[in-house]
Every structure is written in structure tokens, then in C-alpha cells.
Design a protein around this motif. Structure first.
Motif, PDB file in Angstrom:
ATOM      1  N   TYR A  27       0.868  -1.171   0.000  1.00  0.00           N
ATOM      2  CA  TYR A  27       0.000   0.000   0.000  1.00  0.00           C
ATOM      3  C   TYR A  27       0.907   1.223   0.000  1.00  0.00           C
ATOM      4  CZ  TYR A  27      -3.231   3.601   1.464  1.00  0.00           C
ATOM      5  OH  TYR A  27      -3.953   4.761   1.525  1.00  0.00           O
ATOM      6  N   ILE A  28       0.714   2.100  -0.972  1.00  0.00           N
ATOM      7  CA  ILE A  28       1.526   3.305  -1.073  1.00  0.00           C
ATOM      8  C   ILE A  28       0.876   4.399  -0.245  1.00  0.00           C
ATOM      9  CG2 ILE A  28       2.459   5.047  -2.627  1.00  0.00           C
ATOM     10  CD1 ILE A  28       2.385   2.925  -4.835  1.00  0.00           C
ATOM     11  N   LEU A  29       1.608   4.900   0.723  1.00  0.00           N
ATOM     12  CA  LEU A  29       1.096   5.981   1.569  1.00  0.00           C
ATOM     13  C   LEU A  29       1.101   7.298   0.799  1.00  0.00           C
ATOM     14  CD1 LEU A  29       2.747   5.540   5.066  1.00  0.00           C
ATOM     15  CD2 LEU A  29       0.368   5.312   4.490  1.00  0.00           C
ATOM     16  N   PRO A  30      -0.002   8.006   0.837  1.00  0.00           N
ATOM     17  CA  PRO A  30       0.009   9.326   0.220  1.00  0.00           C
ATOM     18  C   PRO A  30       0.714  10.303   1.153  1.00  0.00           C
ATOM     19  CG  PRO A  30      -2.153   8.839   1.115  1.00  0.00           C
ATOM     20  CD  PRO A  30      -1.310   7.617   1.332  1.00  0.00           C
ATOM     21  N   SER A  31       1.846  10.820   0.731  1.00  0.00           N
ATOM     22  CA  SER A  31       2.576  11.763   1.579  1.00  0.00           C
ATOM     23  C   SER A  31       2.919  13.005   0.763  1.00  0.00           C
ATOM     24  CB  SER A  31       3.833  11.136   2.150  1.00  0.00           C
ATOM     25  OG  SER A  31       4.710  10.776   1.114  1.00  0.00           O
ATOM     26  N   ARG A  32       2.918  14.127   1.430  1.00  0.00           N
ATOM     27  CA  ARG A  32       3.174  15.398   0.759  1.00  0.00           C
ATOM     28  C   ARG A  32       4.610  15.873   0.958  1.00  0.00           C
ATOM     29  NH1 ARG A  32      -2.151  16.456   3.143  1.00  0.00           N
ATOM     30  NH2 ARG A  32      -3.634  16.187   1.468  1.00  0.00           N
ATOM     31  N   LYS A  33       5.300  15.276   1.883  1.00  0.00           N
ATOM     32  CA  LYS A  33       6.675  15.710   2.130  1.00  0.00           C
ATOM     33  C   LYS A  33       7.587  14.498   2.180  1.00  0.00           C
ATOM     34  CE  LYS A  33       5.352  16.209   6.949  1.00  0.00           C
ATOM     35  NZ  LYS A  33       5.398  17.055   8.123  1.00  0.00           N
ATOM     36  N   SER A  34       8.857  14.751   2.066  1.00  0.00           N
ATOM     37  CA  SER A  34       9.822  13.666   2.073  1.00  0.00           C
ATOM     38  C   SER A  34      10.359  13.435   3.483  1.00  0.00           C
ATOM     39  CB  SER A  34      10.971  13.972   1.108  1.00  0.00           C
ATOM     40  OG  SER A  34      11.637  15.137   1.512  1.00  0.00           O
ATOM     41  N   HIS A  36      13.690  11.495   5.828  1.00  0.00           N
ATOM     42  CA  HIS A  36      15.088  11.105   5.741  1.00  0.00           C
ATOM     43  C   HIS A  36      15.318   9.867   6.595  1.00  0.00           C
ATOM     44  CE1 HIS A  36      16.343  14.656   3.560  1.00  0.00           C
ATOM     45  NE2 HIS A  36      15.542  15.368   4.357  1.00  0.00           N
ATOM     46  N   VAL A  37      15.795   8.793   5.958  1.00  0.00           N
ATOM     47  CA  VAL A  37      16.113   7.541   6.637  1.00  0.00           C
ATOM     48  C   VAL A  37      17.520   7.146   6.223  1.00  0.00           C
ATOM     49  CG1 VAL A  37      15.530   5.113   6.902  1.00  0.00           C
ATOM     50  CG2 VAL A  37      13.718   6.803   6.671  1.00  0.00           C
ATOM     51  N   GLU A  38      18.383   6.958   7.213  1.00  0.00           N
ATOM     52  CA  GLU A  38      19.781   6.573   6.990  1.00  0.00           C
ATOM     53  C   GLU A  38      20.451   7.473   5.960  1.00  0.00           C
ATOM     54  OE1 GLU A  38      20.109   2.423   6.106  1.00  0.00           O
ATOM     55  OE2 GLU A  38      19.333   1.839   8.055  1.00  0.00           O
ATOM     56  N   GLY A  39      20.177   8.766   6.039  1.00  0.00           N
ATOM     57  CA  GLY A  39      20.828   9.730   5.157  1.00  0.00           C
ATOM     58  C   GLY A  39      20.245   9.822   3.759  1.00  0.00           C
ATOM     59  N   GLU A  40      19.205   9.051   3.454  1.00  0.00           N
ATOM     60  CA  GLU A  40      18.579   9.094   2.134  1.00  0.00           C
ATOM     61  C   GLU A  40      17.230   9.780   2.227  1.00  0.00           C
ATOM     62  OE1 GLU A  40      18.392   5.472  -0.088  1.00  0.00           O
ATOM     63  OE2 GLU A  40      20.196   4.707   0.848  1.00  0.00           O
ATOM     64  N   GLU A  41      16.900  10.529   1.195  1.00  0.00           N
ATOM     65  CA  GLU A  41      15.607  11.204   1.135  1.00  0.00           C
ATOM     66  C   GLU A  41      14.576  10.243   0.548  1.00  0.00           C
ATOM     67  OE1 GLU A  41      13.552  15.072  -0.954  1.00  0.00           O
ATOM     68  OE2 GLU A  41      15.715  15.054  -0.635  1.00  0.00           O
ATOM     69  N   ILE A  42      13.479  10.062   1.271  1.00  0.00           N
ATOM     70  CA  ILE A  42      12.424   9.143   0.854  1.00  0.00           C
ATOM     71  C   ILE A  42      11.161   9.953   0.592  1.00  0.00           C
ATOM     72  CG2 ILE A  42      10.996   7.206   1.541  1.00  0.00           C
ATOM     73  CD1 ILE A  42      13.353   6.255   3.234  1.00  0.00           C
ATOM     74  N   GLU A  43      10.637   9.811  -0.627  1.00  0.00           N
ATOM     75  CA  GLU A  43       9.422  10.535  -0.995  1.00  0.00           C
ATOM     76  C   GLU A  43       8.202   9.629  -0.969  1.00  0.00           C
ATOM     77  OE1 GLU A  43      10.159  12.405  -4.708  1.00  0.00           O
ATOM     78  OE2 GLU A  43      11.661  13.757  -3.880  1.00  0.00           O
ATOM     79  N   ASN A  44       8.369   8.408  -1.402  1.00  0.00           N
ATOM     80  CA  ASN A  44       7.251   7.470  -1.449  1.00  0.00           C
ATOM     81  C   ASN A  44       7.445   6.395  -0.391  1.00  0.00           C
ATOM     82  OD1 ASN A  44       6.123   8.761  -3.696  1.00  0.00           O
ATOM     83  ND2 ASN A  44       7.447   7.608  -5.068  1.00  0.00           N
ATOM     84  N   ILE A  45       6.450   6.223   0.455  1.00  0.00           N
ATOM     85  CA  ILE A  45       6.507   5.189   1.479  1.00  0.00           C
ATOM     86  C   ILE A  45       5.512   4.101   1.089  1.00  0.00           C
ATOM     87  CG2 ILE A  45       6.122   4.623   3.899  1.00  0.00           C
ATOM     88  CD1 ILE A  45       6.932   7.493   4.551  1.00  0.00           C
ATOM     89  N   ILE A  46       6.010   2.900   0.993  1.00  0.00           N
ATOM     90  CA  ILE A  46       5.184   1.760   0.614  1.00  0.00           C
ATOM     91  C   ILE A  46       5.143   0.802   1.791  1.00  0.00           C
ATOM     92  CG2 ILE A  46       4.854  -0.106  -1.026  1.00  0.00           C
ATOM     93  CD1 ILE A  46       6.615   1.504  -2.980  1.00  0.00           C
ATOM     94  N   LEU A  47       3.943   0.479   2.254  1.00  0.00           N
ATOM     95  CA  LEU A  47       3.779  -0.427   3.390  1.00  0.00           C
ATOM     96  C   LEU A  47       3.577  -1.855   2.889  1.00  0.00           C
ATOM     97  CD1 LEU A  47       1.399   1.692   5.616  1.00  0.00           C
ATOM     98  CD2 LEU A  47       3.858   1.424   5.844  1.00  0.00           C
ATOM     99  N   TYR A  48       4.347  -2.776   3.440  1.00  0.00           N
ATOM    100  CA  TYR A  48       4.233  -4.183   3.110  1.00  0.00           C
ATOM    101  C   TYR A  48       3.685  -4.995   4.270  1.00  0.00           C
ATOM    102  CZ  TYR A  48       7.027  -3.073  -0.959  1.00  0.00           C
ATOM    103  OH  TYR A  48       7.477  -2.529  -2.125  1.00  0.00           O
TER     104      TYR A  48
END
Length: 148
Positions: A27-34, A36-48
């Protein structure tokens, strides 16, 4: 390469995981902002994970379901239809919603939630079918009485 992470609640950290041999539903979470996880920018969060995805999916599906029920009740309560087009639209929308749930969201919802929605949709579907049948019966009786 896509990195998959799992939340470790005991340490409040994300662990890198691998889903190679399993059927994976997401399921892809609708997010409006990015983020930061382990120094990487994450824009799309997908729940498994079903446990993590259930609250999000449940809220989205309940909102869509309530909106659909309100629209269908408005259509069923309007008495302006002589051809049965409104009832056909109701049946189409019910079927479209069922397919959407089956394809997109079924794996994240609980069985009780699916059954409750299914019961309500069956009642509305049955009512639309009965009204459509009665309109068709009236058309048939009018056409046979004019011919005599």
C-alpha cells in the motif's frame, strides 16, 4: 535498487529486509513531504506489513465506502427514473467498488470489515435489482396491453 525496511519496535529503528520468495502486497502511503532515513531522502513510502498498513487502508476504504453509500442512497431515493438507468448505475458502482477492494485493499483489511461492507452492498444491490425488475415488468405489461 529499492530498499525495504521493517520497523523494529524494541529498538525503535528500521531494519533492512528482503521479500524474495513471498507474495508481497503493498500500500503506497500518500505523503506530501519527504522523509530522511539513513541519510537518504524518501518521498514514497510503501507499506508491506499488514499490521502497519491496516489503519491507513481501513481509514481510506471506510471514507470511500461511506461516500459510495451516500451516493447510492441518493440515487435509490430519487424517483425520477422511468428507464431504470439509475438502478443500473447503482449496480455498476457497487461492482466497481467490490473489484477495487478485491484488487487493491483486500490484503490489508480484516475479514470482519470485508463482511460488513459486503452485507451492506448486497442489500443495496438487491434493492436496485428489485426496482430494475419491477420497471422491466411494467414495461412488458404496458407493451402487451397496447397490442390487444
Amino acid at each position: 535498487m529499492i530498499n525495504l525496511y521493517k520497523l523494529d519496535k524494541s529498538k525503535h529503528k528500521l531494519k533492512n529486509i528482503n521479500y524474495d520468495n513471498e507474495d508481497v502486497y503493498s500500500y503506497i502511503l500518500p505523503s506530501r513531504k519527504s522523509f530522511h532515513v539513513e541519510g537518504e531522502e524518501i518521498e514514497n513510502i510503501i507499506l508491506y506489513d499488514k499490521k502497519l498498513g491496516h489503519p491507513f487502508v481501513s481509514r481510506v476504504v471506510n471514507h470511500k465506502f461511506n461516500k459510495l453509500i451516500n451516493e447510492l442512497m441518493d440515487l435509490l431515493l430519487s424517483d425520477e427514473d422511468d428507464d431504470g438507468d439509475i438502478y443500473k448505475i447503482c449496480l455498476d458502482r457497487v461492482e466497481k467498488f467490490r473489484l477495487m477492494i478485491k484488487i487493491k485493499y483486500r490484503h490489508f483489511l480484516k475479514k470482519k470489515e470485508l463482511e460488513a461492507m459486503g452485507k451492506k452492498l448486497k442489500l443495496i444491490q438487491k434493492e436496485a435489482e428489485n426496482r430494475l425488475i419491477s420497471i422491466n415488468d411494467k414495461k412488458i405489461s404496458k407493451s402487451t396491453s397496447k397490442g390487444k
